[in-house]
Design a protein around this motif. Sequence first.
Motif, PDB file in Angstrom:
ATOM      1  N   HIS A   3       0.668  -1.133  -0.039  1.00  0.00           N
ATOM      2  CA  HIS A   3      -0.091  -0.020  -0.035  1.00  0.00           C
ATOM      3  C   HIS A   3       0.652   1.168   0.062  1.00  0.00           C
ATOM      4  CE1 HIS A   3       0.534  -0.587   4.258  1.00  0.00           C
ATOM      5  NE2 HIS A   3       0.332   0.605   4.391  1.00  0.00           N
ATOM      6  N   MET A   4       1.918   1.167   0.473  1.00  0.00           N
ATOM      7  CA  MET A   4       2.943   2.368   0.611  1.00  0.00           C
ATOM      8  C   MET A   4       3.454   2.920  -1.095  1.00  0.00           C
ATOM      9  SD  MET A   4       5.603   2.145   3.685  1.00  0.00           S
ATOM     10  CE  MET A   4       6.578   2.904   2.748  1.00  0.00           C
ATOM     11  N   LYS A   6       1.533   2.081  -3.582  1.00  0.00           N
ATOM     12  CA  LYS A   6       0.392   2.867  -4.115  1.00  0.00           C
ATOM     13  C   LYS A   6      -0.005   4.210  -3.821  1.00  0.00           C
ATOM     14  CE  LYS A   6      -2.113  -1.132  -5.817  1.00  0.00           C
ATOM     15  NZ  LYS A   6      -3.055  -2.287  -5.121  1.00  0.00           N
ATOM     16  N   ALA A   7       0.337   4.263  -2.404  1.00  0.00           N
ATOM     17  CA  ALA A   7       0.210   5.724  -1.706  1.00  0.00           C
ATOM     18  C   ALA A   7       1.251   6.740  -2.704  1.00  0.00           C
ATOM     19  CB  ALA A   7       0.649   5.810  -0.475  1.00  0.00           C
ATOM     20  N   VAL A  10      -0.276   7.762  -5.858  1.00  0.00           N
ATOM     21  CA  VAL A  10      -1.471   8.683  -5.754  1.00  0.00           C
ATOM     22  C   VAL A  10      -0.883  10.097  -5.358  1.00  0.00           C
ATOM     23  CG1 VAL A  10      -3.389   9.568  -4.279  1.00  0.00           C
ATOM     24  CG2 VAL A  10      -2.990   6.823  -4.841  1.00  0.00           C
ATOM     25  N   ALA A  11       0.212  10.219  -4.346  1.00  0.00           N
ATOM     26  CA  ALA A  11       0.695  11.375  -4.209  1.00  0.00           C
ATOM     27  C   ALA A  11       1.255  12.218  -5.140  1.00  0.00           C
ATOM     28  CB  ALA A  11       1.691  11.361  -2.885  1.00  0.00           C
ATOM     29  N   LEU A  12       2.242  11.410  -5.830  1.00  0.00           N
ATOM     30  CA  LEU A  12       3.047  11.863  -7.019  1.00  0.00           C
ATOM     31  C   LEU A  12       1.931  12.375  -8.250  1.00  0.00           C
ATOM     32  CD1 LEU A  12       5.908   9.310  -7.429  1.00  0.00           C
ATOM     33  CD2 LEU A  12       6.022  11.889  -7.116  1.00  0.00           C
ATOM     34  N   LEU A  13       1.056  11.317  -8.452  1.00  0.00           N
ATOM     35  CA  LEU A  13      -0.019  11.715  -9.387  1.00  0.00           C
ATOM     36  C   LEU A  13      -0.477  13.386  -9.330  1.00  0.00           C
ATOM     37  CD1 LEU A  13      -0.604  10.087 -11.578  1.00  0.00           C
ATOM     38  CD2 LEU A  13      -3.035   9.885 -10.553  1.00  0.00           C
ATOM     39  N   SER A  14      -0.658  13.678  -7.800  1.00  0.00           N
ATOM     40  CA  SER A  14      -1.353  14.858  -7.686  1.00  0.00           C
ATOM     41  C   SER A  14      -0.212  16.135  -7.673  1.00  0.00           C
ATOM     42  CB  SER A  14      -1.806  14.865  -6.191  1.00  0.00           C
ATOM     43  OG  SER A  14      -2.614  13.573  -6.074  1.00  0.00           O
ATOM     44  N   SER A  15       0.860  15.775  -7.077  1.00  0.00           N
ATOM     45  CA  SER A  15       2.039  16.761  -7.382  1.00  0.00           C
ATOM     46  C   SER A  15       2.668  16.942  -8.600  1.00  0.00           C
ATOM     47  CB  SER A  15       2.962  16.546  -6.126  1.00  0.00           C
ATOM     48  OG  SER A  15       3.494  15.138  -6.377  1.00  0.00           O
ATOM     49  N   ALA A  17       1.806  17.912 -11.592  1.00  0.00           N
ATOM     50  CA  ALA A  17       1.407  19.228 -12.338  1.00  0.00           C
ATOM     51  C   ALA A  17       2.024  20.221 -11.624  1.00  0.00           C
ATOM     52  CB  ALA A  17      -0.268  19.227 -12.095  1.00  0.00           C
ATOM     53  N   LEU A  18       1.810  20.139 -10.216  1.00  0.00           N
ATOM     54  CA  LEU A  18       2.395  20.905  -9.385  1.00  0.00           C
ATOM     55  C   LEU A  18       3.962  21.596  -9.883  1.00  0.00           C
ATOM     56  CD1 LEU A  18       1.542  23.107  -6.817  1.00  0.00           C
ATOM     57  CD2 LEU A  18       2.636  21.681  -5.600  1.00  0.00           C
ATOM     58  N   ALA A  20       5.358  20.660 -12.221  1.00  0.00           N
ATOM     59  CA  ALA A  20       5.287  21.095 -13.552  1.00  0.00           C
ATOM     60  C   ALA A  20       5.406  22.674 -13.513  1.00  0.00           C
ATOM     61  CB  ALA A  20       4.356  20.933 -14.658  1.00  0.00           C
ATOM     62  N   CYS A  21       4.688  23.370 -12.400  1.00  0.00           N
ATOM     63  CA  CYS A  21       4.561  24.753 -12.364  1.00  0.00           C
ATOM     64  C   CYS A  21       5.703  25.261 -11.873  1.00  0.00           C
ATOM     65  CB  CYS A  21       3.436  25.356 -11.481  1.00  0.00           C
ATOM     66  SG  CYS A  21       1.853  24.525 -11.918  1.00  0.00           S
ATOM     67  N   SER A  23       8.546  24.283 -12.129  1.00  0.00           N
ATOM     68  CA  SER A  23       9.870  24.408 -13.111  1.00  0.00           C
ATOM     69  C   SER A  23       9.805  25.500 -14.133  1.00  0.00           C
ATOM     70  CB  SER A  23       9.977  23.092 -13.626  1.00  0.00           C
ATOM     71  OG  SER A  23       8.971  22.769 -14.337  1.00  0.00           O
TER      72      SER A  23
END
Lengths: 449, 293
Positions: A3-4, A6-7, A10-15, A17-18, A20-21, A23
């Motif tokens: 589960h770690m 996968k966690a 999930v976290a990477l996915l959300s961050s 785009a951030l 990307a900003c 940089s």
Amino acid sequence: MKHMRKAAVVALLSSFALAACSSGDEGSEAAASGSGADAAGGACAPAGEDVTLSFTTWIPGIEGVVDIWNEQNPDIQVEVQTGPNGLGGTYQNFFNQIEAGNAPDLGQIEYDALPNFRVQGGLEDLSACEDVVAAESEFVEWTWSQVTLGEESSIYGIPQDSGPMAMFYRKDLFEENGIEIPTTWDEYAEAAAQVREAGGYITNFSQTDINQFAGFVWQADGQWFSTEGDEWTVELDSDPSLAVADYWQGLLDEDLVATYPAWTDEWNNAYNSSEVWTWVSAVWGANSIASGAPDTAGNWAVAPAPQWEEGGTDAGNWGGSSTAVLKGSEHMYEATKFALWLNTSEEALTALNEAANLYPATIAGLELPVLKEGVEFYDDQPIYDVFAEAAKQVVPDFTWGPTMTQVYADASDGFKAAATGSGTLAEALTTGNQKTIDALNAQSIPVAE
Amino acid sequence: MTTTAVRTRGTARGPRDSLMSRTTAMIIMSVFTVYFLLPIWWLFVASTKSTGDILTSDPLWFADPQLLSNLGDLFAYRDGVYLRWLGNSVLYAGLGGLVATLLAGMCGYALAKYHFRGREFMFSVVLGGVLVPATALALPLFLLFSQVELTNTFWAVFLPSIVSPFGVYLTRIFAAGSVPDELLEAARLDGSGELRTFFTVSLRLMSPALVTVFLFQFVTIWNNFFLPLIMLRDEALFPVTFGLYGWNTQLNQIPELRMLVLVGALVSIIPLVVTFLSLQRFWRSGLGAGAVK
């Protein structure tokens, strides 16, 4: 453990785009360093194949005009994109796009903004195109000097429209009160006192329309800027400029002019309720009055602007744009072909006038049939005859500076203070002069001492 | 005045005081309500007027109402470009808000419920993102999108809109408080995978926070003006705010646009009002849930 992992996903996915900003800064540096290289241009040769040009402007209804061109020229198609007006964001976008190397081929740029683009290296020099050089004689002389920017062998745009100034006045009120229509500024000041006695104001002095004031200075044969080579001379406080400032200061001091902020409801209301009797304004002002003061229909007339010398025939100008080829365009030949058609052909000029009230910059354009008709709001006076005369009498060689936005802002601050009684217009110009020199220095634009 | 004195007086004249404080509260709230509703009332009244009447008649009362014909003009102007803009806005804000909410929810949930190296650091980075104003990022984003040739496309506005650092923050706090570890443990024992647990159990528990995030993000995207201004050139891609702004800058040239700008503004607030009214039930419980814990 499972589960770690996968966690983390999930976290990477959300961050993602951030990240990307953040940089983005690197991106901008890369783009900045890359933009110098792609400035090929220079030559004015046909592409030899079908071309699609992009054209950014804010003229309402221009799509219909461009459609006429596209039908007749299948090999040079123009895609038009409209947005907010220049200072409303389009100029800033042009600068961004030029930096990123994806600017449109053609852009609308007002005369007072051209030097800014020139100084920033944002324009293609059109003097390589024979057609453009040959077109000079078709344009009203002073409009051409607005696009050559005082340089001998360079052309930075095709003049599109102009805003020669004349005087709109309430002929019914002047008649009823037995006041003569002023033909000089001295008479205008006298009339101002009479109008005030009759309970009105002769005009409204706009603290925010510094380009109207520039039009007055222009008419008085004054200059705000001049160039010699790369060096700029700033002379907001030149003698003619100060003379105009003193004149209006006199009217302000004696409470002979209203001081509503321009283009507001109060301002419209002042005209609509017959409180304000005249407006020395550009040709496009005809529509502003008609829409802002509908109750006064039929009572207005147009006369030449008051003169500084008796029997004089000088006119000022307020507004007007050019069609420029922006840096990085690979189709200068086709772009200028279109721009010349747009701004010289009778069908295009007629369509532009009908769609957006543009007033042509060509000599032949001043005689367009649509501009010969009487205008209902002005009691069927053929008002454009007056402006056609004025257009030919605009003093040539008025030069705009490379930081007009700043000049307008600083002068407007001073003018607002003057209108409320603290400081004078002349002081505003002197202060504005120094601030402008500072602004040029801050941008490393050479200033002549 | 000491606290004791206040208390004594408070008990002695309790009912009257509470009546007074209720009245005061009512007055203050009424003043604010009027203050906030007045511009909307003005907008509504102005939208019913002809271009000439807008400037010449009483700004707060009707003059020859013609709302329907104004609406007709608005929707017919330039082949209905306004409806296109409205649709774009709904797409950017609706879809963008949904995706942003899902991403923020996943991220916040992961940060709250899983222990991994660098978790706090990552959270701090996200929190840092809250502090950077979107306006400051618009130009770097433009240059970035220029490099991959995505400017002047749907993606240029959509992609930056699906990021909500504030949403991550909110969902993390909320998930930590409202999703019991025991429940997750039970789900795992029953053989549910992590993703399935997230979507079937945790997401529902987190729904008040998610609605809040969605509303915030929806409004943010809807009102985001600077990004479309910089990114878009093609009128067909404009959101409604930017389109109206463009019209508004042309008022000096085409004064008839004044009426269209006003009616357009009135119509453009309807989707916001509808979204709020239909979701506020969830929102209230969301904010309250955080408050008592």
